[in-house]
Scaffold this motif. Structure first.
Motif, PDB file in Angstrom:
ATOM      1  N   VAL A   1      19.296  -7.200  35.808  1.00  0.00           N
ATOM      2  CA  VAL A   1      18.551  -7.882  34.747  1.00  0.00           C
ATOM      3  C   VAL A   1      17.067  -7.794  35.070  1.00  0.00           C
ATOM      4  O   VAL A   1      16.657  -8.067  36.198  1.00  0.00           O
ATOM      5  CB  VAL A   1      19.004  -9.354  34.632  1.00  0.00           C
ATOM      6  N   VAL A   2      16.273  -7.406  34.101  1.00  0.00           N
ATOM      7  CA  VAL A   2      14.824  -7.256  34.267  1.00  0.00           C
ATOM      8  C   VAL A   2      14.143  -8.306  33.410  1.00  0.00           C
ATOM      9  O   VAL A   2      14.331  -8.342  32.183  1.00  0.00           O
ATOM     10  CB  VAL A   2      14.375  -5.834  33.867  1.00  0.00           C
ATOM     11  N   LEU A   3      13.354  -9.183  34.047  1.00  0.00           N
ATOM     12  CA  LEU A   3      12.796 -10.349  33.367  1.00  0.00           C
ATOM     13  C   LEU A   3      11.292 -10.472  33.595  1.00  0.00           C
ATOM     14  O   LEU A   3      10.763 -10.052  34.633  1.00  0.00           O
ATOM     15  CB  LEU A   3      13.492 -11.618  33.861  1.00  0.00           C
TER      16      LEU A   3
ATOM     17  N   PRO B   1       8.022 -18.647  31.432  1.00  0.00           N
ATOM     18  CA  PRO B   1       8.991 -19.595  32.008  1.00  0.00           C
ATOM     19  C   PRO B   1      10.363 -19.531  31.357  1.00  0.00           C
ATOM     20  O   PRO B   1      11.381 -19.804  32.013  1.00  0.00           O
ATOM     21  CB  PRO B   1       8.331 -20.956  31.798  1.00  0.00           C
ATOM     22  N   TRP B   2      10.420 -19.170  30.081  1.00  0.00           N
ATOM     23  CA  TRP B   2      11.713 -19.095  29.398  1.00  0.00           C
ATOM     24  C   TRP B   2      12.552 -17.961  29.961  1.00  0.00           C
ATOM     25  O   TRP B   2      13.778 -18.087  30.095  1.00  0.00           O
ATOM     26  CB  TRP B   2      11.507 -18.888  27.894  1.00  0.00           C
ATOM     27  N   THR B   3      11.914 -16.834  30.269  1.00  0.00           N
ATOM     28  CA  THR B   3      12.679 -15.718  30.829  1.00  0.00           C
ATOM     29  C   THR B   3      13.005 -15.961  32.303  1.00  0.00           C
ATOM     30  O   THR B   3      14.089 -15.593  32.769  1.00  0.00           O
ATOM     31  CB  THR B   3      11.931 -14.388  30.661  1.00  0.00           C
ATOM     32  N   VAL B   4      12.093 -16.581  33.030  1.00  0.00           N
ATOM     33  CA  VAL B   4      12.373 -16.903  34.433  1.00  0.00           C
ATOM     34  C   VAL B   4      13.618 -17.778  34.531  1.00  0.00           C
ATOM     35  O   VAL B   4      14.467 -17.593  35.422  1.00  0.00           O
ATOM     36  CB  VAL B   4      11.165 -17.595  35.088  1.00  0.00           C
TER      37      VAL B   4
ATOM     38  N   GLY C   1       5.543  -8.483  35.992  1.00  0.00           N
ATOM     39  CA  GLY C   1       4.480  -9.297  35.420  1.00  0.00           C
ATOM     40  C   GLY C   1       3.260  -9.321  36.295  1.00  0.00           C
ATOM     41  O   GLY C   1       3.138  -8.594  37.286  1.00  0.00           O
ATOM     42  N   LEU C   2       2.329 -10.200  35.945  1.00  0.00           N
ATOM     43  CA  LEU C   2       1.071 -10.325  36.668  1.00  0.00           C
ATOM     44  C   LEU C   2       1.046 -11.558  37.550  1.00  0.00           C
ATOM     45  O   LEU C   2       0.077 -11.801  38.259  1.00  0.00           O
ATOM     46  CB  LEU C   2      -0.090 -10.356  35.673  1.00  0.00           C
ATOM     47  N   THR C   3       2.100 -12.349  37.500  1.00  0.00           N
ATOM     48  CA  THR C   3       2.218 -13.550  38.316  1.00  0.00           C
ATOM     49  C   THR C   3       2.507 -13.177  39.766  1.00  0.00           C
ATOM     50  O   THR C   3       3.236 -12.225  40.041  1.00  0.00           O
ATOM     51  CB  THR C   3       3.366 -14.432  37.785  1.00  0.00           C
ATOM     52  N   GLU C   4       1.950 -13.937  40.684  1.00  0.00           N
ATOM     53  CA  GLU C   4       2.222 -13.715  42.097  1.00  0.00           C
ATOM     54  C   GLU C   4       3.726 -13.818  42.352  1.00  0.00           C
ATOM     55  O   GLU C   4       4.390 -14.739  41.889  1.00  0.00           O
ATOM     56  CB  GLU C   4       1.480 -14.740  42.952  1.00  0.00           C
ATOM     57  N   GLY C   5       4.249 -12.862  43.067  1.00  0.00           N
ATOM     58  CA  GLY C   5       5.677 -12.856  43.344  1.00  0.00           C
ATOM     59  C   GLY C   5       6.457 -11.887  42.484  1.00  0.00           C
ATOM     60  O   GLY C   5       7.622 -11.600  42.779  1.00  0.00           O
TER      61      GLY C   5
ATOM     62  N   VAL D   1      11.594 -22.689  19.966  1.00  0.00           N
ATOM     63  CA  VAL D   1      11.562 -21.699  21.041  1.00  0.00           C
ATOM     64  C   VAL D   1      12.771 -21.844  21.954  1.00  0.00           C
ATOM     65  O   VAL D   1      13.277 -20.853  22.493  1.00  0.00           O
ATOM     66  CB  VAL D   1      10.245 -21.820  21.844  1.00  0.00           C
ATOM     67  N   GLU D   2      13.252 -23.068  22.140  1.00  0.00           N
ATOM     68  CA  GLU D   2      14.435 -23.269  22.977  1.00  0.00           C
ATOM     69  C   GLU D   2      15.620 -22.454  22.456  1.00  0.00           C
ATOM     70  O   GLU D   2      16.364 -21.844  23.248  1.00  0.00           O
ATOM     71  CB  GLU D   2      14.807 -24.755  23.017  1.00  0.00           C
ATOM     72  N   THR D   3      15.776 -22.447  21.138  1.00  0.00           N
ATOM     73  CA  THR D   3      16.885 -21.694  20.556  1.00  0.00           C
ATOM     74  C   THR D   3      16.637 -20.196  20.661  1.00  0.00           C
ATOM     75  O   THR D   3      17.580 -19.408  20.855  1.00  0.00           O
ATOM     76  CB  THR D   3      17.097 -22.108  19.089  1.00  0.00           C
ATOM     77  N   VAL D   4      15.371 -19.773  20.524  1.00  0.00           N
ATOM     78  CA  VAL D   4      15.035 -18.366  20.731  1.00  0.00           C
ATOM     79  C   VAL D   4      15.465 -17.933  22.130  1.00  0.00           C
ATOM     80  O   VAL D   4      16.108 -16.896  22.322  1.00  0.00           O
ATOM     81  CB  VAL D   4      13.524 -18.118  20.542  1.00  0.00           C
TER      82      VAL D   4
END
Length: 442
Positions: A220-222, A227-230, A244-248, A200-203
Motif C-alpha cells: 500500500v502506497v500512502l 492525516p486521512w491517508t496516514v 511526501g514532504l513530511t519528515e519520515g 471528508v470522513e466518509t470520503v
C-alpha cells in the motif's frame, strides 16, 4: 487481451451463437472499434444494440447481445453473438476473467485529486523500468472503465494500472472485487465530491476500501502528508510505503524548484538512493503525484535513477495543467478537465508562479461540493485576490463576482492578449471551458 468467443461465453455465463472465433480487445464505443475486437453494447440512455450494424462495418465479428435483434444480426451476417442476460454484468465478468489471466502487478489508484496524473506518471516509470505496462485511458475509472482496462490489457504486461473513482461508500470495494489489486495507492483525501459523500470522513472511508482490499502480501502506497491517508495504515496488514514532504516519508523530494513553464525540478530521495528529476508535467502539485508514482517504482525494486528517467518522460492526459502558447505571445494554462477546491488552489498557485504582469483565471463551477459549494467558491475567489489574480467567473455566481454567461463574453472580458498575460482556464467538466482555452491559442 486475446480471447476466444467460447472462452468469453464460459466466463460470463453466456451462449455462443455462431462460429467460435478469436478476439483481441474490447470496446463499448462503436465509433472507435477496430477489426477483431469484441463489441459490448451497453444499455443506458441509448441502447448499444442499435450500433451493432456500425460495428460490423468496422470489421467486428463478435459482440454481446441481450436482445433477440442483436442475436439475429449475427445469424444473418454469419458472425457471432454471445447471448447474455445483461451486457453490463457480462462486461464485469469479462473484466474479472481477464484479471485472473494476468501474472504481473495490478495497481489500483484512488484519491480525492491526482489520480489520473499519478497514473500517467506511474505508467511512464513502470514502462521504462519493468517493461510492458497498461493503464486505463484518461480518467475512465468507474464500473465500466475498470473491467474494460483489464480486458484491454495483455497477459504479457508486467504491470496494469487501474484508476478507481467513487461516488459513495462501497464503490471502490466493488471495483477491487474485479481488479484484485496487488498494490494500492491513495494520492490524498480532501473535500471533493462532498455532495455525494457528505463529509471528508466518509470520503476517507470510501477511499480506504482500496487499502483494505490489498492482501497481506501486497503493498500500500500512502501520502505521508495527509492525516486521512496516514490513518489508513490501520486498515491493512500489507507493506506500507509512505511518500511526501513530511519528515519520515520513505520517498520524498528535496531542492524543489519550478521553471518559467511551470515544470518542476527536484531531487528524488528513496531508501535505495537519490536522483535529479525534471518533470514535463506542469505545476508544483505534480511533485506529490510524481512521488506517489516513484513510491510504486521503489516498492517494485526500481532504482532512483530509473524512476527519475521514467518520471521525466511522462506525458499527462489532456486538459490537465497544459501550458500552451496563446495569441500574441501570451501563456494559456488549460486545466479544464475537472475542479474542486484542492485542485483549483493548486492551479491558482501555479498561475501565480508564471512570470506575467497580468494573470487572469477564468473559473467555472466546482461541481459536487454539496454544502461546501458557496464557501469553497468564495475561498477560491479570496485566494485569487490574495495572489493578485484577476478572476472571471464563468456561469457561477458563488464566487461572489460579476458573472459572464458565455464563451464570447469570457473572451471579451479577457481582452487583448500579449506576452505579459497569463490565463488559467479551470472548472469542472460540466463547464466545458476547454473550448475557451482553444479559442485563446496562437
Amino acid at each position: 487481451m486475446r480471447f476466444t468467443s467460447s472462452g468469453i461465453a464460459a466466463a460470463v455465463d453466456g451462449t455462443v451463437v455462431g462460429p467460435d472465433v478469436t478476439v483481441n480487445g474490447v470496446s463499448i464505443d462503436s465509433r472507435s472499434l477496430t477489426a477483431g475486437q469484441l463489441f459490448v453494447p451497453l444499455v443506458a440512455e441509448r441502447d448499444g444494440h442499435d450500433f451493432i450494424a456500425g460495428a460490423i462495418q468496422r470489421g467486428v465479428e463478435v459482440w454481446f447481445s441481450s436482445t433477440v435483434a442483436g442475436t439475429d444480426q449475427a445469424v444473418q451476417a454469419g458472425l457471432t453473438a454471445i447471448e447474455v442476460a445483461d451486457t453490463m454484468a457480462a462486461l464485469t465478468a469479462l473484466g474479472s476473467y481477464a484479471r485472473q489471466r494476468l501474472s504481473g502487478e495490478v495497481i489500483g489508484i484512488t484519491g480525492s485529486v491526482g489520480k489520473t496524473s499519478t497514473k500517467d506518471l506511474m505508467r511512464a516509470v513502470l514502462a521504462a523500468g519493468l517493461g510492458a505496462t497498461h493503464a486505463n485511458v484518461t480518467s475512465f475509472n468507474n464500473e465500466i472503465g475498470v473491467p474494460l482496462t483489464l480486458a484491454q490489457s495483455s497477459v504479457e504486461d508486467k504491470a496494469v494500472i487501474v484508476e478507481m473513482g467513487s461516488r459513495g461508500v462501497g464503490h471502490i470495494a466493488d471495483l477491487c472485487a474485479i481488479a484484485a489489486p496487488t498494490i494500492g495507492v491513495v494520492t490524498t483525501v480532501g473535500a471533493a465530491h462532498t455532495s455525494e459523500f457528505g463529509n471528508v470522513e466518509t470520503v476517507a472511508k470510501a477511499k480506504g476500501e482500496l487499502v483494505a482490499a490489498v492482501g497481506s502480501t501486497g503493498t500500500v502506497v500512502l501520502n505521508a502528508d495527509n492525516p486521512w491517508t496516514v490513518a489508513m495504515t490501520k486498515r491493512t496488514s500489507a507493506r506500507c510505503v509512505m511518500f511526501g514532504l513530511t519528515e519520515g516519508a520513505e520517498v520524498t523530494a528535496t531542492d524543489i524548484s519550478m521553471d518559467a513553464q511551470l515544470r518542476p525540478r527536484f531531487t528524488l530521495v528513496t531508501p535505495s538512493g537519490s536522483a535529479p528529476v525534471g518533470l514535463e508535467a506542469r505545476g508544483a502539485h505534480n511533485v506529490m503525484n510524481a512521488l506517489a508514482a516513484a513510491a510504486v517504482g521503489h516498492a517494485l525494486g526500481l532504482s532512483a535513477p530509473a524512476i527519475a528517467h521514467g518520471l521525466g518522460s511522462a506525458v499527462l492526459s489532456p486538459w490537465r495543467m497544459e501550458v500552451l502558447a496563446g495569441r500574441s505571445g501570451s501563456t494559456i494554462i488549460n486545466d479544464a478537465y475537472n475542479a474542486n477546491a484542492i485542485s483549483t488552489e493548486a492551479a491558482l498557485r501555479s498561475l501565480a508562479a508564471v512570470p506575467a504582469t497580468r494573470q487572469v483565471a477564468v473559473l467555472g463551477v466546482m461541481a459536487e461540493l454539496g454544502d461546501l459549494h458557496d464557501a469553497d467558491h468564495q475561498r477560491m475567489a479570496a485566494l485569487a485576490a490574495e495572489l493578485g489574480i484577476e478572476v472571471i467567473a464563468f456561469q457561477e455566481a458563488a464566487y461572489g463576482l460579476a458573472v459572464v454567461g458565455s464563451l464570447d463574453e469570457a473572451e471579451a472580458r479577457i481582452g487583448t492578449l500579449n506576452a505579459d498575460t497569463a490565463v488559467l482556464v479551470k472548472g469542472s467538466r460540466v463547464a466545458g471551458l476547454e473550448s475557451l482555452a482553444q479559442r485563446l491559442l496562437a
